[in-house]
Design an enzyme around this catalytic site. Structure first.
Site, PDB file in Angstrom:
ATOM      1  N   CYS A   1     -43.935 -20.891 -48.393  1.00  0.00           N
ATOM      2  CA  CYS A   1     -45.248 -21.237 -48.946  1.00  0.00           C
ATOM      3  C   CYS A   1     -45.330 -22.714 -49.322  1.00  0.00           C
ATOM      4  O   CYS A   1     -46.327 -23.384 -49.038  1.00  0.00           O
ATOM      5  CB  CYS A   1     -45.551 -20.359 -50.155  1.00  0.00           C
ATOM      6  SG  CYS A   1     -47.177 -20.666 -50.893  1.00  0.00           S
TER       7      CYS A   1
ATOM      8  N   CYS B   1     -45.353 -12.934 -55.197  1.00  0.00           N
ATOM      9  CA  CYS B   1     -46.714 -13.116 -55.711  1.00  0.00           C
ATOM     10  C   CYS B   1     -47.752 -12.219 -55.053  1.00  0.00           C
ATOM     11  O   CYS B   1     -48.695 -11.771 -55.702  1.00  0.00           O
ATOM     12  CB  CYS B   1     -47.135 -14.585 -55.591  1.00  0.00           C
ATOM     13  SG  CYS B   1     -47.520 -15.115 -53.900  1.00  0.00           S
TER      14      CYS B   1
END
Length: 357
Positions: A103, A204
């Site tokens: 990410c 997440c």
């Protein structure tokens, strides 16, 4: 003096908020807040822990208090493709990937950074605990990535895939702050604002727990469990539910047992009772990123997990392959995880573990 324009990534949490606050106090910068919207399983309600609806509201409120512009960028489609699908793809290959590393490279300091630079911004900033140091040698300017002042919060491990071109455009305002100092600033300027925020400890984009998410997305695939001597012990429900060194969830009598190896082709798990079996001296790497030129072999320190202590090793590059040989071995290095290289507090780079020996 002409001011530089910085895009500050805001998640609504204390770190990114105080990072943005510190930027807003600088007279050499014009700060603009950005909230990145990532993919979640529930399209009706943003369930991603990094960008829930409540997180967006908090980020927007902080921007209003600081009197800075605030925008939301929808990256759900790209996040699903580059992070979630990549994560699941490598799990099915027997790896244990780290989505935070991807990410940072692909989204926060990839797509988002590219967008900001094309839009006329000079820098992008985030609330990461890491440090960038500008150096000059032989009239050439280069940038080093270092651990943050707060070693307990340091996140440089997740940033080793950055490049010189990216480092020169990134600001980490919390580089020289301890978390307690950040909390003190928050209480002084935003009293009570962050008191009820729950800390996220899981992936997440996972709605509840990782095991349930994998059951929904990859399903179950029953396979056999053997010990290292080939003795049949029982069954597992899918090798992607397990990682090297794991001792929970095996449901075997006579333990504790630790996952030693995955045989993806046969859908087998190999386990051991002896933790010493999980100490390996040599690991091969792929997708290696180096932040500066180095001479091989090089003695350095390595972490193969975020919370792990650094271990002495030598980095080699032979026959177009990178590999590490550890001085005393390292516990449970896991294919798919990142091996990050350090010289004291400086990050030299890192790579994805592809094979352990």
């Amino acid at each position: 003096m002409k001011k530089s324009i910085v895009a500050s990534l805001m998640s609504g949490g204390i770190d990114s908020s105080i990072s943005t606050f510190l930027l807003s106090q600088r007279k050499d910068l014009n700060t603009v807040g950005f909230f990145l919207k990532f993919w979640s399983e529930d399209e009706k309600e943003i369930a991603n822990k990094c960008c829930s609806l409540e997180s967006e509201r908090r980020a927007r409120k902080i921007a209003q208090i600081l009197k800075i512009p605030f925008f939301v960028i929808d990256l759900r489609k790209e996040f699903k493709k580059r992070i979630v699908e990549d994560f699941l793809f490598f799990l099915k290959r027997g790896y244990t990937p780290n989505p935070c590393v991807v990410c940072n490279e692909q989204i926060k300091f990839g797509l988002a950074l590219e967008y900001f630079l094309k839009s006329g911004f000079h820098f992008v900033a985030s609330g990461h605990y890491a440090k960038i140091i500008k150096r000059k040698k032989n009239k050439k300017v280069f940038f080093e990535l270092h651990c943050a002042k707060d070693k307990t919060k340091d996140q440089s491990y997740f940033l080793y895939r950055l490049t010189q071109e990216k480092l020169k455009r990134i600001i980490f305002p919390l580089a020289n702050y301890k978390r307690k100092e950040v909390e003190k600033i928050a209480e002084d300027f935003f009293p009570g604002f962050f008191s009820n925020i729950k800390k996220s400890v899981d992936v997440c984009f996972v709605k509840s727990d990782l095991s349930s998410f994998l059951k929904r997305t990859l399903g179950e695939k029953k396979g056999k469990i053997f010990d290292k001597n080939g003795r049949f012990l029982g069954y597992h429900s899918g090798f992607w539910f397990y990682t090297i060194g794991q001792r929970t969830g095996l449901r075997l009598s006579g333990g504790p047992f630790f996952v030693l190896k995955k045989d993806v082709k046969k859908n087998f798990l190999i386990v051991t009772r002896n933790k010493k079996d999980l100490i390996f001296k040599k690991i091969f790497l792929e997708k290696v990123n180096l932040l500066e030129k180095i001479k091989f072999p090089l003695s350095l320190f390595v972490k193969t997990r975020y919370r792990q202590k650094k271990k002495r090793a030598k980095l080699y590059f032979e026959n177009k392959r990178y590999f590490l040989i550890f001085e005393k071995g390292i516990f449970a290095p896991t294919p798919g995880q990142s091996a990050v290289f350090y010289l004291k507090d400086k990050i030299l780079g890192g790579g994805i573990i592809s094979k352990i020996c």
